[in-house]
Design an enzyme around this catalytic site. Structure first.
Site, PDB file in Angstrom:
ATOM      1  N   PHE A   8      54.033  45.292  22.386  1.00 14.05           N
ATOM      2  CA  PHE A   8      52.817  44.787  23.015  1.00 14.05           C
ATOM      3  C   PHE A   8      52.896  43.269  23.050  1.00 14.05           C
ATOM      4  O   PHE A   8      53.449  42.655  22.144  1.00 14.05           O
ATOM      5  CB  PHE A   8      51.587  45.226  22.208  1.00 14.05           C
ATOM      6  CG  PHE A   8      50.364  45.427  23.046  1.00 14.05           C
ATOM      7  CD1 PHE A   8      50.044  46.675  23.539  1.00 14.05           C
ATOM      8  CD2 PHE A   8      49.554  44.355  23.372  1.00 14.05           C
ATOM      9  CE1 PHE A   8      48.930  46.853  24.330  1.00 14.05           C
ATOM     10  CE2 PHE A   8      48.428  44.525  24.159  1.00 14.05           C
ATOM     11  CZ  PHE A   8      48.119  45.774  24.641  1.00 14.05           C
ATOM     12  N   GLN A  40      37.466  36.441  26.746  1.00 12.52           N
ATOM     13  CA  GLN A  40      38.806  36.710  27.282  1.00 12.52           C
ATOM     14  C   GLN A  40      38.706  37.188  28.738  1.00 12.52           C
ATOM     15  O   GLN A  40      37.899  38.061  29.042  1.00 12.52           O
ATOM     16  CB  GLN A  40      39.472  37.784  26.431  1.00 12.52           C
ATOM     17  CG  GLN A  40      40.949  37.902  26.638  1.00 12.52           C
ATOM     18  CD  GLN A  40      41.574  38.816  25.570  1.00 12.52           C
ATOM     19  OE1 GLN A  40      41.217  39.994  25.471  1.00 12.52           O
ATOM     20  NE2 GLN A  40      42.461  38.277  24.770  1.00 12.52           N
ATOM     21  N   HIS A  99      40.836  38.353  32.479  1.00 11.33           N
ATOM     22  CA  HIS A  99      42.034  38.839  33.148  1.00 11.33           C
ATOM     23  C   HIS A  99      41.973  38.303  34.576  1.00 11.33           C
ATOM     24  O   HIS A  99      40.922  38.368  35.200  1.00 11.33           O
ATOM     25  CB  HIS A  99      42.039  40.368  33.127  1.00 11.33           C
ATOM     26  CG  HIS A  99      43.340  40.964  33.531  1.00 11.33           C
ATOM     27  ND1 HIS A  99      43.775  40.960  34.829  1.00 11.33           N
ATOM     28  CD2 HIS A  99      44.305  41.571  32.814  1.00 11.33           C
ATOM     29  CE1 HIS A  99      44.959  41.532  34.881  1.00 11.33           C
ATOM     30  NE2 HIS A  99      45.308  41.915  33.674  1.00 11.33           N
ATOM     31  N   LEU A 140      40.819  46.617  36.628  1.00 15.96           N
ATOM     32  CA  LEU A 140      41.921  45.659  36.627  1.00 15.96           C
ATOM     33  C   LEU A 140      43.105  46.068  37.501  1.00 15.96           C
ATOM     34  O   LEU A 140      43.447  47.233  37.605  1.00 15.96           O
ATOM     35  CB  LEU A 140      42.429  45.445  35.202  1.00 15.96           C
ATOM     36  CG  LEU A 140      41.440  44.805  34.223  1.00 15.96           C
ATOM     37  CD1 LEU A 140      42.095  44.630  32.864  1.00 15.96           C
ATOM     38  CD2 LEU A 140      40.922  43.479  34.741  1.00 15.96           C
ATOM     39  N   GLU A 199      49.219  42.621  36.286  1.00 15.83           N
ATOM     40  CA  GLU A 199      49.885  41.395  36.722  1.00 15.83           C
ATOM     41  C   GLU A 199      51.247  41.684  37.347  1.00 15.83           C
ATOM     42  O   GLU A 199      51.794  40.839  38.048  1.00 15.83           O
ATOM     43  CB  GLU A 199      50.068  40.477  35.523  1.00 15.83           C
ATOM     44  CG  GLU A 199      48.772  40.345  34.790  1.00 15.83           C
ATOM     45  CD  GLU A 199      48.787  39.213  33.800  1.00 15.83           C
ATOM     46  OE1 GLU A 199      48.925  39.501  32.615  1.00 15.83           O
ATOM     47  OE2 GLU A 199      48.677  38.069  34.228  1.00 15.83           O
ATOM     48  N   ARG A 219      48.928  33.283  33.254  1.00 16.21           N
ATOM     49  CA  ARG A 219      47.702  34.017  33.528  1.00 16.21           C
ATOM     50  C   ARG A 219      46.451  33.134  33.567  1.00 16.21           C
ATOM     51  O   ARG A 219      45.678  33.167  34.516  1.00 16.21           O
ATOM     52  CB  ARG A 219      47.561  35.059  32.416  1.00 16.21           C
ATOM     53  CG  ARG A 219      46.336  35.889  32.477  1.00 16.21           C
ATOM     54  CD  ARG A 219      46.167  36.634  31.172  1.00 16.21           C
ATOM     55  NE  ARG A 219      46.801  37.941  31.227  1.00 16.21           N
ATOM     56  CZ  ARG A 219      46.362  38.982  30.530  1.00 16.21           C
ATOM     57  NH1 ARG A 219      45.341  38.873  29.714  1.00 16.21           N
ATOM     58  NH2 ARG A 219      46.949  40.135  30.637  1.00 16.21           N
ATOM     59  N   HIS A 232      36.739  40.402  29.890  1.00 14.82           N
ATOM     60  CA  HIS A 232      37.233  41.602  29.248  1.00 14.82           C
ATOM     61  C   HIS A 232      36.692  41.761  27.823  1.00 14.82           C
ATOM     62  O   HIS A 232      36.320  42.847  27.411  1.00 14.82           O
ATOM     63  CB  HIS A 232      38.756  41.509  29.219  1.00 14.82           C
ATOM     64  CG  HIS A 232      39.451  42.720  28.742  1.00 14.82           C
ATOM     65  ND1 HIS A 232      39.249  43.951  29.327  1.00 14.82           N
ATOM     66  CD2 HIS A 232      40.329  42.914  27.748  1.00 14.82           C
ATOM     67  CE1 HIS A 232      39.996  44.842  28.705  1.00 14.82           C
ATOM     68  NE2 HIS A 232      40.639  44.246  27.733  1.00 14.82           N
ATOM     69  N   ARG A 274      41.791  36.700  21.533  1.00 14.57           N
ATOM     70  CA  ARG A 274      42.152  37.888  20.764  1.00 14.57           C
ATOM     71  C   ARG A 274      43.556  38.363  21.106  1.00 14.57           C
ATOM     72  O   ARG A 274      43.950  38.399  22.270  1.00 14.57           O
ATOM     73  CB  ARG A 274      41.155  39.012  21.062  1.00 14.57           C
ATOM     74  CG  ARG A 274      41.441  40.308  20.354  1.00 14.57           C
ATOM     75  CD  ARG A 274      40.398  41.355  20.713  1.00 14.57           C
ATOM     76  NE  ARG A 274      40.412  41.693  22.123  1.00 14.57           N
ATOM     77  CZ  ARG A 274      41.227  42.615  22.665  1.00 14.57           C
ATOM     78  NH1 ARG A 274      42.077  43.285  21.922  1.00 14.57           N
ATOM     79  NH2 ARG A 274      41.171  42.864  23.954  1.00 14.57           N
TER      80      ARG A 274
END
Lengths: 589, 87
Positions: A120, A241, A243, A253, A256, A287, A354, A399
């Site tokens: 991740f 946060q 996106h 979403l 990306e 981002r 988000h 986060r």
């Protein structure tokens, strides 16, 4: 309080997502009479939306250590996270996950039968040296599996669920101690006083303050609103946060990877604007940078659509074959939620909120801590918070992925343990309720019933969402945020005069939505004012006029007191529990 | 059963889910289809709302199907709102 029914419990928990149910389990298994209030059926809490997994340094697939997890979390937080709380969470993570496994949560496994761990973003070995596989998951249903597991355990432990109840206000006595909550039973429309020895808020985030949010409609920051009205400050509310590419008007979403495959962003004039901002990387710039450029295009009037409020993600030049083969799910999302087929037309997209990093100020024990008499952190007796509504603070300014589910179970359990200790040692019997404990809530409802000449709830809510999206979104500068502070104050005044047509008592969804707006607006005001005040860029707060992180002046948590519209600050905890402090570094990836 | 306005409002509230994708679809359905449902259809809708969010989303997405023929008409309406322009 003649007309208000009263019920007594040892513990009252507001919210039945992962954090609330983990805490409830701890309390019920300790034999305490525990009530959990939830607006919706517990397994329909927003925790269900978490797909990515839950992180723990189990080392089942590759060597891993909690100290490495701690380092990643501190770095992710951009050094705004409290290092005692971060150490506690990362160190406790393996036992928390194994406990879930023992509760029956169906994790994916490796051949030996141990829990499988996947890679991740942001998870590294040896203090940032190389990626490590740390995320434990139950297919793409980790949140769902977590909720069902905890719900079943709670049923077994005789937790009393009050389903389709909405908490209205926190009850504090003359000493400032928390002694219960008022709540509305939707089925009857009656208001109750729930008298408790200890109260936990686990009400989730307030992502619905933004026009573009991935959050479900129930995420209205009810716990934060109740705190604000009860004089409890909200911490670090400027940090949200985002996106970059959510479907405009929907929030769902678009990965990306689309830009990696050659998708490009266009403004209303059909200009590929990223060429102007990032001549080399163009659409593949980082981002947060892409997000800010998108927001700037909208802000400067080059947004697409009839409201000029989004930009366009163009894919058709890739051809149907590439789109169908490499991006099939993206095509599906675009058709369903934007009503466009990306083979023919561009997808309307906008930076989308988000996750809420800030919240109710707590320590790693889940105790709510507020400034008092010069001491920045004094416990509010009888009051606890955990999960997205709380700020422990483990996420700081941003986060790390998969730390949200971990936060729920670690701090849910920790808060539950703290409540058990408090009830046993400090509050064996109920502290008396103040006189007329429900009057404040009843007055709020009466105001709504009798309001004339006011505005409809959805009109005011949209005005709030539009303001926050434009002024406290990804693109932040002094001028824009100063406007936002002025505008949100005006919207907050309008929110005091909301009006509902339906005056029925039973299942009155209009009334519930009006009460939710009361909570949202408190969060929106806190977010706008805290964002305007922070003159630096840190984590998710990216300030165009102050582009660098400023540790000397700004390595501190903000605390917003809604009643006085006043900001205060408190130091970041730089002393971990057992290991050395991780000193700040420039954050590069 | 016979649905009073309060019963219908209860179903409206229960259409609030844990997933945004479902909220969006149900919002459209409530606005355009819900008031026209017969009591028998409301019975079916009530049953559908009992499903877990993840299973419901897969059904609405058309990733899974149901053998329960009663659900088909309502499901078709929900699926319809997945493919109309939201803007």
């Amino acid at each position: 309080m003649a007309n208000v029914a009263k019920r007594q419990f040892d513990a009252v928990i507001v919210g039945a997502g992962g954090a609330g149910m983990r805490a409830a389990l701890q309390l019920s298994e300790a034999g305490l009479k525990t009530a959990v209030l939830s607006k919706v059926f517990p397994t329909r809490s927003h925790t269900v939306a978490a797909q990515g997994g839950i992180s723990a340094s189990l080392g089942n697939v590759q060597e891993d250590k909690w100290e490495w997890h701690m380092y990643d979390t501190v770095k992710g937080s951009d050094w705004l996270g409290d290092q005692d709380a971060i150490e506690f969470m990362c160190k406790t993570a393996p036992e928390a996950v194994i406990e879930l496994e023992h509760f029956g949560m169906p994790f994916d496994r490796v051949e030996s039968g141990r829990i499988y761990q996947r890679p991740f973003g942001g998870h590294t070995a040896n203090f940032g040296e190389k990626p490590v596989q740390r995320a434990c998951a139950a297919a793409d249903r980790t949140g769902h599996a977590l909720l069902h597991t905890l719900y079943q355990r709670n049923v077994r432990a005789n937790t009393q669920f009050f389903v389709e109840w909405m908490a209205l206000d926190l009850i504090r006595d003359a000493d400032g101690d928390v002694v219960g909550v008022t709540a509305l039973e939707m089925e009857t429309g009656e208001v109750y006083v729930l008298h408790a020895k200890a109260v936990l808020f686990a009400t989730g985030g307030a992502g619905r303050i933004y026009a573009a949010s991935t959050n479900a409609f129930i995420n209205t920051g009810d716990g934060l609103g109740m705190c604000a009205r009860a004089g409890i400050p909200l911490e670090d509310m400027e940090f949200w946060q985002f996106h970059p590419t959510g479907v405009a008007g929907a929030g769902v979403l678009i990965t990306e990877g689309v830009r990696g495959e050659g998708g490009i962003l266009l403004n209303a004039n059909g200009e590929r604007f990223m060429e102007r901002y990032a001549p080399t990387l163009k659409d593949l710039a980082p981002r947060d940078f892409v997000s800010r450029c998108m927001a700037l295009e909208v802000l400067e009037g080059r947004g697409a659509g009839k409201n000029k409020d989004h930009v366009l993600l163009k894919l058709d030049h890739l051809g149907p074959e590439v789109i169908n083969h490499r991006l099939p799910s993206i095509r599906e999302i675009a058709i369903k939620f934007a009503g466009v087929d990306p083979i023919k037309e561009p997808i309307p997209v906008i930076p989308t909120t988000h996750y809420q990093m800030g919240g109710i100020p707590t320590n790693y024990l889940g105790e709510v801590m507020v400034p008092k008499d010069g001491n920045p952190e004094v416990r509010v007796n009888g009051f606890y918070a955990a999960g997205e509504c709380a700020c422990a603070s483990v996420h700081g300014a941003n986060r790390l992925g998969t730390n949200s589910l971990l936060d729920l179970v670690v701090f849910g359990k920790s808060a539950g343990d703290s409540m058990i200790e408090f009830i046993k040692n400090e509050r064996p019997t109920h502290k008396p309720l103040p006189e007329n404990a429900a009057d404040f809530s009843l007055a709020r409802i009466a105001r709504l019933e009798n309001q004339t000449g006011g505005e409809e709830v959805n009109v005011v809510r949209e005005a709030m969402q539009k303001t926050i999206q434009l002024r406290a979104g990804v693109f932040r500068n002094s001028e824009n945020m100063a406007l936002g502070v002025k505008e949100i104050a005006e919207v907050a005044e309008r929110a005091k005069r909301t009006q509902i047509k339906d005056k029925s008592k039973v299942w009155n969804t209009a009334r519930i939505e009006a009460l939710e707006l009361d909570n949202l607006i408190e969060v929106a005001v806190a977010t706008m004012i805290a964002a305007d005040a922070r003159k630096e860029s840190r984590g998710a707060h990216s300030h165009d006029d102050f582009e660098k992180r400023d540790d000397e002046n700004w390595m501190k948590h903000s605390l917003f007191f809604n009643q006085e519209r006043r900001l205060d600050y408190k130091p970041v905890h730089t002393k971990p529990l057992t290991v050395d402090y991780i000193p700040p570094k420039e954050r590069t990836f | 059963m016979t649905y009073t306005q309060a019963d219908k409002n209860r179903l409206r509230w229960r259409s609030r889910r844990g997933l945004l994708e479902l909220d969006i679809v149900f919002e459209m359905f409530l606005e355009h289809d819900f008031e026209g449902l017969t009591d028998a259809e409301l019975d079916v809708y009530q049953d559908l709302l009992m499903l877990p969010d993840i299973d419901l989303l897969e059904l609405v997405d058309g990733k899974t199907d149901t053998t329960d023929a009663r659900l088909a008409p309502i499901l078709a309406r929900l699926r319809h709102w997945q493919v109309v322009k939201q803007q």
